[in-house]
Design an enzyme around this catalytic site. Sequence first.
Site, short mmCIF file in Angstrom:
data_model
loop_
_atom_site.label_atom_id
_atom_site.label_comp_id
_atom_site.label_asym_id
_atom_site.label_seq_id
_atom_site.Cartn_x
_atom_site.Cartn_y
_atom_site.Cartn_z
N SER A 14 0.81 -1.21 0.00
CA SER A 14 0.00 0.00 0.00
C SER A 14 0.84 1.26 0.00
O SER A 14 0.33 2.35 -0.26
CB SER A 14 -0.85 0.05 1.27
OG SER A 14 -1.69 -1.06 1.34
N ASN A 68 -3.00 5.95 -1.15
CA ASN A 68 -2.88 6.03 0.31
C ASN A 68 -2.23 7.31 0.81
O ASN A 68 -2.37 7.66 1.99
CB ASN A 68 -2.17 4.80 0.85
CG ASN A 68 -3.14 3.64 0.88
OD1 ASN A 68 -4.23 3.75 1.43
ND2 ASN A 68 -2.77 2.53 0.26
N HIS A 124 -1.22 -2.72 -7.16
CA HIS A 124 -1.95 -2.41 -5.94
C HIS A 124 -3.45 -2.53 -6.17
O HIS A 124 -4.08 -1.62 -6.72
CB HIS A 124 -1.57 -0.99 -5.48
CG HIS A 124 -2.15 -0.57 -4.18
ND1 HIS A 124 -2.37 0.74 -3.85
CD2 HIS A 124 -2.57 -1.29 -3.12
CE1 HIS A 124 -2.89 0.80 -2.64
NE2 HIS A 124 -3.03 -0.42 -2.18
N GLU A 144 -3.87 0.20 -8.99
CA GLU A 144 -2.84 1.25 -9.08
C GLU A 144 -1.54 0.53 -9.47
O GLU A 144 -1.09 -0.36 -8.74
CB GLU A 144 -2.72 1.93 -7.71
CG GLU A 144 -1.96 3.23 -7.70
CD GLU A 144 -1.96 3.89 -6.30
OE1 GLU A 144 -2.05 3.17 -5.28
OE2 GLU A 144 -1.84 5.12 -6.24
P1 NAD Z 1 -3.45 -9.25 6.36
O1 NAD Z 1 -2.89 -8.94 7.69
O2 NAD Z 1 -4.93 -9.54 6.24
O3 NAD Z 1 -2.70 -10.52 5.72
C1 NAD Z 1 -1.30 -10.62 5.66
C2 NAD Z 1 -0.96 -12.08 5.41
O4 NAD Z 1 0.45 -12.20 5.20
C3 NAD Z 1 -1.32 -12.99 6.60
O5 NAD Z 1 -2.14 -14.05 6.15
C4 NAD Z 1 0.05 -13.51 7.06
O6 NAD Z 1 0.00 -14.84 7.57
C5 NAD Z 1 0.84 -13.44 5.75
N1 NAD Z 1 2.28 -13.54 5.93
C6 NAD Z 1 3.04 -12.97 6.91
N2 NAD Z 1 4.32 -13.34 6.75
C7 NAD Z 1 4.37 -14.13 5.64
C8 NAD Z 1 5.41 -14.83 4.97
N3 NAD Z 1 6.67 -14.79 5.40
N4 NAD Z 1 5.10 -15.55 3.86
C9 NAD Z 1 3.82 -15.62 3.43
N5 NAD Z 1 2.79 -15.00 4.03
C10 NAD Z 1 3.08 -14.26 5.12
O7 NAD Z 1 -3.02 -8.07 5.41
P2 NAD Z 1 -3.77 -7.52 4.10
O8 NAD Z 1 -4.75 -6.50 4.52
O9 NAD Z 1 -4.18 -8.66 3.23
O10 NAD Z 1 -2.56 -6.73 3.41
C11 NAD Z 1 -1.61 -7.41 2.62
C12 NAD Z 1 -0.87 -6.39 1.77
O11 NAD Z 1 -1.83 -5.72 0.92
C13 NAD Z 1 -0.18 -5.29 2.57
O12 NAD Z 1 0.98 -4.91 1.91
C14 NAD Z 1 -1.21 -4.16 2.57
O13 NAD Z 1 -0.63 -2.91 2.76
C15 NAD Z 1 -1.78 -4.32 1.18
N6 NAD Z 1 -3.12 -3.78 0.96
C16 NAD Z 1 -4.09 -3.89 1.92
C17 NAD Z 1 -5.37 -3.38 1.67
C18 NAD Z 1 -6.47 -3.52 2.69
O14 NAD Z 1 -7.52 -2.87 2.53
N7 NAD Z 1 -6.33 -4.34 3.72
C19 NAD Z 1 -5.64 -2.76 0.44
C20 NAD Z 1 -4.65 -2.69 -0.54
C21 NAD Z 1 -3.38 -3.20 -0.26
#
Ligand code: NAD
Length: 282
Positions: free
Chosen positions: A119, A190, A140, A152
């Site tokens: 993000s 963001n 993204h 994005e």
């Molecule tokens: P989340 O906390 O729901 O999930 C993260 C996942 O990563 C978890 O399942 C965790 O077990 C896994 N993980 C951690 N270490 C790992 C490893 N070494 N190998 C494999 N998996 C591993 O987070 P999210 O909300 O899905 O966000 C994920 C990414 O997407 C982040 O970079 C976030 O900034 C981005 N993002 C989030 C949103 C949102 O609305 N939540 C929107 C766009 C982008």
Amino acid sequence: MNIRNIFVIGAGTMGGGIAQVFATYGFDVTLFDVSENQLHRAKASITKSLERMAKKELLEGKSPEEVAGKISFSTADDALAEADFVIEAATENFDLKRKILTDAAGKAREEVIVASNTSSISITALGAATGRPQKFIGMHFMNPVPVMKLVEVIRGLDTSDKTLATTVALAKTLLKTPVEVNDFPGFISNRILMPMINEAVYCLMEGVATAEAIDDIMKLGMAHPMGPLRLADLIGLDVCLDIMEVLHEAFGDSKYRPCPLLRKMVFAGHLGSKSGRGFYTY
Ligand code: NAD
């Protein structure tokens, strides 16, 4: 573009949605996570979402079972060697992503593009760490991935024209609308959204209004489909805090300081809808 096998790293809120969308458009997907529990949760939430999408006739004429059958859930990363495109959607932390992406780039075939769904973290820095900066890019997706049209697409300093063109074409295959931006902290989405959410949390902390009133004002007065506190709950308060930290550190400007109440909620484990409690209860 000869891309069939997609390897998605991280089965949280975003990874599950990304896997679902690629599977819907006929790709074979491996959804990888270090946590079995997260893979179980992702499977359950994909099943539910596919049923909803089928009712709305949004599955390209396929059945939910057919789409789900295109996704393998795994705690092993063997399928990386066969992947045609890798997308990382793990926790928003630079050191963790650097490690995951360096490892993935070491195992994927040399010609394969590696993308991050980060993000806010520098695509240039992550790309340099992978040793294949020309073939590294930000892709993204927005939350919820099956519903939101925008992708994005973030170009790092060394991302090649070919990598950009392939990623844009891939996003279009998923019927998304890719919009290109250059690598800068928080990109566009963001850098603008998170300070607004952070300010809403300040308003709540200072007692200016209730959570419901803050959200109503932004919905009814600014025509936002969802208020900023409800949206923060949907995104995940830990993710919001991580993004604010990246903006604060990268720009060195106090206007990006994370609100203490946001930090306190994360300390308490009140992470929003995914944990059952955030600014609202679920
Ligand atoms: P989340 O906390 O729901 O999930 C993260 C996942 O990563 C978890 O399942 C965790 O077990 C896994 N993980 C951690 N270490 C790992 C490893 N070494 N190998 C494999 N998996 C591993 O987070 P999210 O909300 O899905 O966000 C994920 C990414 O997407 C982040 O970079 C976030 O900034 C981005 N993002 C989030 C949103 C949102 O609305 N939540 C929107 C766009 C982008």
